[in-house]
Design a protein around this motif. Structure first.
Motif, mmCIF file in Angstrom:
data_model
loop_
_atom_site.group_PDB
_atom_site.id
_atom_site.type_symbol
_atom_site.label_atom_id
_atom_site.label_comp_id
_atom_site.label_asym_id
_atom_site.label_seq_id
_atom_site.Cartn_x
_atom_site.Cartn_y
_atom_site.Cartn_z
ATOM 1 N N GLN A 639 0.764 -1.235 -0.037
ATOM 2 C CA GLN A 639 -0.020 -0.064 0.051
ATOM 3 C C GLN A 639 1.042 1.359 0.093
ATOM 4 O OE1 GLN A 639 -3.331 0.227 -0.361
ATOM 5 N NE2 GLN A 639 -2.997 2.583 -0.238
ATOM 6 N N ALA A 640 2.183 1.224 0.873
ATOM 7 C CA ALA A 640 2.892 2.183 0.695
ATOM 8 C C ALA A 640 3.381 2.782 -0.320
ATOM 9 C CB ALA A 640 3.653 2.384 2.048
ATOM 10 N N LEU A 641 3.919 1.676 -1.201
ATOM 11 C CA LEU A 641 4.735 1.719 -2.406
ATOM 12 C C LEU A 641 3.572 2.239 -3.544
ATOM 13 C CD1 LEU A 641 6.996 1.584 -4.086
ATOM 14 C CD2 LEU A 641 6.539 -0.887 -4.569
ATOM 15 N N LEU A 642 2.379 1.787 -3.426
ATOM 16 C CA LEU A 642 1.102 2.156 -4.459
ATOM 17 C C LEU A 642 1.135 3.672 -4.384
ATOM 18 C CD1 LEU A 642 -0.987 1.275 -6.502
ATOM 19 C CD2 LEU A 642 -2.351 0.944 -4.575
ATOM 20 N N GLU A 643 0.767 4.075 -3.147
ATOM 21 C CA GLU A 643 0.707 5.469 -3.026
ATOM 22 C C GLU A 643 1.923 6.367 -3.371
ATOM 23 O OE1 GLU A 643 -0.555 6.590 0.936
ATOM 24 O OE2 GLU A 643 -2.083 4.835 1.209
ATOM 25 N N ARG A 644 3.247 5.934 -3.073
ATOM 26 C CA ARG A 644 4.369 6.709 -3.786
ATOM 27 C C ARG A 644 4.290 6.704 -5.414
ATOM 28 N NH1 ARG A 644 9.703 4.756 -0.660
ATOM 29 N NH2 ARG A 644 10.396 6.571 -1.973
ATOM 30 N N VAL A 645 4.126 5.438 -5.920
ATOM 31 C CA VAL A 645 4.029 5.296 -7.280
ATOM 32 C C VAL A 645 2.982 6.310 -7.900
ATOM 33 C CG1 VAL A 645 3.612 3.700 -9.349
ATOM 34 C CG2 VAL A 645 5.114 3.058 -7.649
ATOM 35 N N HIS A 646 1.724 6.314 -7.279
ATOM 36 C CA HIS A 646 0.804 6.988 -7.776
ATOM 37 C C HIS A 646 1.056 8.632 -7.866
ATOM 38 C CE1 HIS A 646 -2.887 9.644 -7.123
ATOM 39 N NE2 HIS A 646 -3.755 8.669 -8.093
ATOM 40 N N ALA A 647 1.860 8.911 -6.951
ATOM 41 C CA ALA A 647 2.278 10.235 -6.631
ATOM 42 C C ALA A 647 3.222 10.873 -7.643
ATOM 43 C CB ALA A 647 2.861 10.394 -5.335
ATOM 44 N N THR A 648 3.754 9.937 -8.649
ATOM 45 C CA THR A 648 4.529 10.353 -9.617
ATOM 46 C C THR A 648 3.884 10.905 -10.744
ATOM 47 O OG1 THR A 648 4.402 8.024 -10.927
ATOM 48 C CG2 THR A 648 5.995 8.335 -9.290
ATOM 49 N N GLY A 649 2.655 10.740 -10.490
ATOM 50 C CA GLY A 649 1.600 11.201 -11.985
ATOM 51 C C GLY A 649 1.456 10.440 -13.236
ATOM 52 N N THR A 650 2.350 9.378 -13.274
ATOM 53 C CA THR A 650 2.254 8.483 -14.474
ATOM 54 C C THR A 650 1.061 7.538 -14.345
ATOM 55 O OG1 THR A 650 4.497 8.068 -14.431
ATOM 56 C CG2 THR A 650 3.525 6.563 -15.642
#
Length: 874
Positions: A639-650
């Motif tokens: 979950q933590a990684l998903l949120e960080r990846v989502h924050a890239t805007g890709t």
């Protein structure tokens, strides 16, 4: 030499199957002109008590003088031939259920049964008999109701709905057993009878006391259907007790219901060691001695013990002591040998399914069906327009612990796919011109781990030599001197060649690079222990046959050197093992974020594997206990990684790979596209890639409710159906049972009932026209639900019909459902099923009428008035 000669003689007698003295008449049990039960009775009458007892356990021994081959009854075929090497691996059972396609599931089961026959021909040994996982008696399907998403074995079922489970169970049983007039292709074994759905940790002592209503309304209908409609020839009884009596020693279930009300004429096999549960004091302790325990089981209607040879001794002593009548075991033996005769085991091999050869398994054609099935099973949970992709991306980041995991393809009770296609593989195959970067980024329940580098390891404290010392021992006690000792660069080991078994111990020194918490795990095919300065960091020694993913967390100081010891033993003959860690900086997550930032599309493959959810696991980690789940959330590191990846805007596609519902509330609010892939089978990666690309229009539907949180549910140990499943849960959910999106649109019109007013018990036909009103071909799953307002014991609504139809753009089709009395019936508090008078509200559409989502599925409401009352049989 005398023993070898006896073995060779036995083999020759059994191999000649019909060996007779010149002029001798054919014994009745070999006379194909007689009925199978008559042949079986003749054969049983020729046996001694000891011989009889040897046939009443799953690993039945050979009886050479009678031409009886050794036969092991234990085989598994949940979603393909299991535990027998290469085979076609179809999606896990929960994925099969998501197809909502009973005819297709019947086809899948038919292919599986052919592969069983092929394997049987290819692997006969032990005097021409069948070893473990080599026979034709298939302990599948699992038709228990997935009443609570925390149950680890729910992945093996067809979901939470009795009707869907019944229809798919009937199709699967018919497919396994075949339609030949003389022989069964295999024998199916619906399980676990009855009222079985966790918790795993206490299943050997749990006494489930369902209400009469819940028993008849939820827990028994699928078993009834597979027995009375599909003609299942075997049933497996469960570990748990029901109403004070172990399920395998329960005459109310096995005699009154199964054989009495349902007219079952096959055999009942116990779950493994379930008969021991009847007499073990720390389990059910239903009887004081083993002899009394086996007697109680056979007297109740159980016929075959899955358990060790010791149970044969218990049977002999039970008969000799008068606790168990020999006539009772004779009854069971006739049932068992009737089954073996109907499988063709006493007839000329050339006459038994001559069209099947030893090569008819794991074929390219069958793998194509597995791919088609995986495509049918995928459920598009959410789509804000990202899918299908409008153009092939130039750069794709593939992230997540299940992206390149074969374990994530197969689930449990699985075979070994010869051509596995992970989701990473599938994306590479579908987008060959794209630059695809793969970064795991996170483990399933821990940060992404990487091998401990040789530069961090020293043989001695002064670090005069890099590496670690490895010692190999014959057994896991590490007794005596090691048989080999060497210095190697890193703490990894390949079990092959001369070292295919035993145990290894690594010793040396590790120097930390960073301050903070470090996570350690040993990637292994057996048990392992990790120590730093002789203090345990991880103890995963007492594992079963599944690879463990247990890890440990310890705080280390940068520059400090620690004494390292790793001990491990092997359960397989081959495989690579290695010491892994993740330092505090979590470089894996940072690499995943960088990959996502540089990509045009990110595919994040998250979820679970059967290493976390499954059958009675000796493991407890955050969110999981003993194979069951304690939380429905995506594990915290993912979950933590998903949120960080989502924050890239890709642009981001979330692919969930799992066997049970996940409460992905944050993802539903933030991620533009979410695809549920289940454990999609050997070819699952191609299926996922084709759906993302738009080559396939998804049409799978959820066979379970995705709740917002486990806190919305009653306690896991509570078997009452109130506030459980879509039928009785009346609060908002994340994704409802029956939910699934498409890349096209469907419209419903012309809804019609054959009569607006019917007498109770009369048939009714419901029809509707379904139109593909979009611009893309696709499948629609037409679902028919009924509600009986005003009846106090009726569910909120219940599925009573479904059909999956394929429609081209603009095409329309009339879909009809013929309803019998059971479809419109309800069960009262006393467990009696009736068709009651009053209003019946019908909904026919692409999902439930009240989905809990922003968009209600298309459909039409219809109404019928019922007059009179009819009571239906059990």
């Amino acid at each position: 030499m005398r023993m070898i000669a006896a073995i060779l003689l036995a083999g020759s007698l059994i191999g000649s199957a019909a060996a007779q003295l010149p002029g001798a008449s054919l014994p009745s049990y070999r006379d194909t002109g007689k009925s199978a039960p008559a042949r079986a009775a003749d054969l049983v009458a020729r046996m001694t008590l000891e011989e009889k007892a040897s046939q009443l356990v799953n690993d039945a021994t050979a009886i050479p003088r009678l031409g009886i081959r050794e036969y092991n009854w234990w085989n598994e075929g949940l979603h393909g031939v299991a535990a027998a090497g290469h085979a076609t691996v179809f999606p896990q059972a929960i994925g099969l259920a998501a197809t909502f396609d009973a005819p297709h599931i019947g086809q899948v089961a038919s292919l599986i049964s052919t592969e069983f026959r092929a394997k049987y021909l290819a692997a006969q040994h032990r005097f021409g008999g069948s070893d473990w996982f080599g026979g034709l008696t298939v302990w599948s399907p699992n038709i228990n109701i997935f009443r609570d998403p925390r149950w680890g074995r729910g992945q093996e079922t067809y979901g939470e709905d009795p009707y869907l489970t019944a229809r798919l169970g009937v199709a699967f049983v018919r497919g396994l057993q075949g339609t030949d007039a003389d022989y069964f292709r295999t024998i199916a074994t619906p399980k676990h009878f009855a009222v079985h759905s966790g918790p795993e940790a206490s299943r050997h002592r749990d006494d489930i006391r369902p209400s009469a209503h819940d028993l008849a309304d939820t827990y028994l209908p699928a078993f009834r259907a597979t027995v009375m409609e599909a003609g299942a020839q075997s049933v497996m009884c469960a570990y748990n007790a029901v109403n004070g009596m172990p399920a395998c020693a329960n005459p109310a279930l096995l005699t009154d219901t199964l054989r009495g009300a349902w007219k079952f004429n096959g055999y009942v096999v116990s779950d493994c060691e379930a008969v021991a549960d009847t007499y073990l004091p720390d389990h059910h302790g239903f009887r004081r001695t083993p002899e009394q325990g086996v007697a109680a089981a056979f007297d109740a209607g159980m016929d075959l013990i899955c358990g060790g040879a010791v149970e044969s001794e218990h049977i002999v002593r039970a008969v000799n002591s008068g606790v168990l009548r020999q006539a009772v075991i004779d009854r069971s033996l006739v049932r068992l040998f009737t089954a073996r005769i109907k499988l063709g085991q006493f007839d000329e091999a050339a006459t038994v399914f001559p069209g099947i050869t030893a090569k008819d398994y794991d074929t390219a054609a069958n793998r194509a069906v597995a791919l088609d099935t995986a495509e049918r099973s995928l459920v598009l949970l959410k789509n804000d327009g990202l899918l299908p992709l409008r153009a092939a991306p130039r750069r794709i980041a593939v992230i997540g612990p299940n992206a390149d995991s074969q374990a994530a393809l197969v689930g449990n009770y699985n075979g070994d796919p010869s051509h596995p296609v992970t989701i990473l593989d599938g994306l590479k195959r579908r987008f060959p011109d794209a630059a695809i970067s793969h970064v795991e980024g996170s483990g399933l329940i821990d940060p992404a781990l990487q091998p401990v580098d040789g530069n961090d390891l020293c043989v001695d404290a002064a670090c005069r030599r890099r590496g670690v010392t490895i010692e190999h021992f014959v057994d896991r006690t590490f007794a005596g001197r090691p048989d080999t000792t060497a210095v190697v660069e890193r703490a990894d080991h390949a079990w092959s060649g001369a070292l295919q078994s035993g145990a290894v111990r690594f010793t040396g020194y590790l120097t930390a690079r960073e301050n903070g918490d470090h996570v350690f795990r040993y990637e292994a095919n057996g048990g392992y222990r990790i120590f730093l300065d002789d203090k345990p960091v991880v103890d995963a020694w007492n594992v079963d046959w599944r690879p463990s993913i247990a890890a440990g967390r310890v705080r280390l100081e940068a520059g400090h050197t620690y004494r390292l010891r790793v001990e491990a033993f092997q359960r397989a003959t081959e495989g690579r093992e290695r010491l892994l860690w993740s330092p505090p900086a979590d470089p894996g997550a940072a690499a995943a974020v960088a990959a996502a930032r540089a990509a045009d599309l990110t595919v994040f493959v998250a979820g679970l594997t059967a290493q976390l959810e499954g059958e009675e696991m000796p493991m407890a980690v955050p969110g999981f206990a003993g194979g069951d789940r304690t939380s429905l959330d995506l594990p915290a590191p993912q979950q933590a990684l998903l949120e960080r990846v989502h924050a890239t805007g890709t642009p981001l596609v979330l692919v969930l790979v799992n066997g049970s519902a996940l409460s992905v509330n944050w993802a539903d609010a933030h991620v533009p596209a979410i695809l549920e892939a289940w454990y999609p089978g050997g070819q699952g990666g191609d299926a996922v890639a084709r759906v993302i690309a738009g080559d396939v229009n998804p049409a799978g539907r959820l066979p379970v409710t995705f709740y917002r949180t486990a806190a919305d549910l009653p306690p896991f140990t509570d078997y009452a159906m109130a506030a459980r499943t879509y039928r009785y849960f009346d609060r908002p959910v994340l994704y409802p049972f029956g939910h699934g999106l498409s890349y096209t649109r469907f419209a419903y019109s012309g809804g019609h009932v054959s009569q607006r007013r019917i007498r109770a018990g009369a048939p009714l036909t419901v029809s509707v026209t379904v139109t593909n009103s979009g611009d893309r071909a696709g499948d629609e799953v037409v679902q028919l639900y009924v509600s009986r307002p005003g009846l106090p014991d009726a569910p909120i609504r219940a599925l009573i019909g479904f059909e999956r139809v394929h429609l081209a753009p603009g095409e329309r089709r009339r879909v009809s459902f013929a309803l019998d009395a059971r479809a419109l019936s309800t069960v009262d508090a006393g467990g009696v099923r009736r068709v009651m008078p009053g209003k019946a509200d019908l909904w026919v559409g692409g999902g439930q009428p009240l989905s809990g989502r922003d968009v209600v599925p298309p459909g039409q409401a219809l109404h019928v008035a019922i007059t009179g009352t009819v009571t239906l049989p059990e």
